[in-house]
Design an enzyme around this catalytic site. Structure first.
Site: not given
Ligand code: E4P
Length: 224
Positions: A87
């Site tokens: 990622k």
């Molecule tokens: C996933 O890949 C993201 O990091 C995550 O969905 C972020 O979510 P949040 O905005 O609830 O922290």
């Protein structure tokens, strides 16, 4: 549409997996911190444990922000397990690293995406997944689901192969709206996924069916 769970919590990952509908897992540094996972060795071990629990893509986020460091860190993460997806944040060096990973056969998820322009760049760089954060878009008084629709339309017109992974999901309706908007994947905490199960008419209907069946069994037993 694929379902990923957005957590580093092993019990919740197991619960979603046991439902039989789980296709993968996403994590981020905040989610790892929430579980108290500290230090490189513990983080690597945690990713391995998740990969052994779920047979599907598991996103592991880099902490580096320069291209050479992102590549080195991404190579280490990818070596943990074949299902690891690296990622990478949507920054200039991240885009360069996405291209390198794409050219070198390492799967990627481009994260922290908040606009169609960023999603186009991620696709051009060869990201396997692009993660628009719809909940955070909503929080900033824009429309997260509209963003998914826009990206889906652009990717269709342009023939981009990058999968749209709708992230920052906050409620069950987000999941339904993402499906409607053409998202390829959603990643959600456990609660919104379980929320999809709920409808009061299901509960009322089931109670009536069970009650009627019980009455029939009782009538049969007392007639003998
Ligand atoms: C996933 O890949 C993201 O990091 C995550 O969905 C972020 O979510 P949040 O905005 O609830 O922290």
């Amino acid at each position: 549409m694929k379902f990923f769970i957005d957590t580093a919590n092993l019990a919740q990952i197991k619960e979603a997996h046991d439902l039989g509908i789980l296709d993968g897992v996403t994590t981020n540094p905040s989610l790892m911190a929430k579980e108290g996972i500290k230090g490189e060795e513990a983080v690597m071990q945690h990713y391995l444990t998740i990969c052994e629990l779920v047979d599907g893509d598991v996103s592991a986020e880099v902490l580096s922000t320069t291209v050479d460091e992102i590549i080195e860190e991404g190579k280490k993460l990818a070596a943990i397990h074949p299902n690891i997806v690296v990622k990478v944040p949507m920054i200039k060096d991240g885009v360069k690293a996405l291209k390198w990973f794409s050219d070198n056969g390492i799967k990627t998820n481009c994260t922290l995406v908040f606009s169609a322009g960023q999603a186009i760049l991620a696709a051009k760089a060869g990201a396997n997944y692009v993660s628009p954060f719809i909940g955070r878009v909503d929080d900033s008084n824009w429309d997260g689901v509209e963003l998914i629709k826009q990206i889906a339309q652009i990717y269709k017109i342009q023939g981009y192969k990058t999968e749209i992974l709708s992230a920052s999901i906050r409620n069950p309706l987000h999941i339904v709206k993402c499906a409607e908007a053409g998202s390829d994947v959603i990643t959600s905490p456990l609660e919104p996924i379980l929320g999809l199960l709920k409808h009061p008419l299901t509960d009322i209907g089931l109670a009536k069916f069970l009650d009627d069946a019980k009455k029939m069994r009782h009538e049969l037993a007392t007639a003998k």
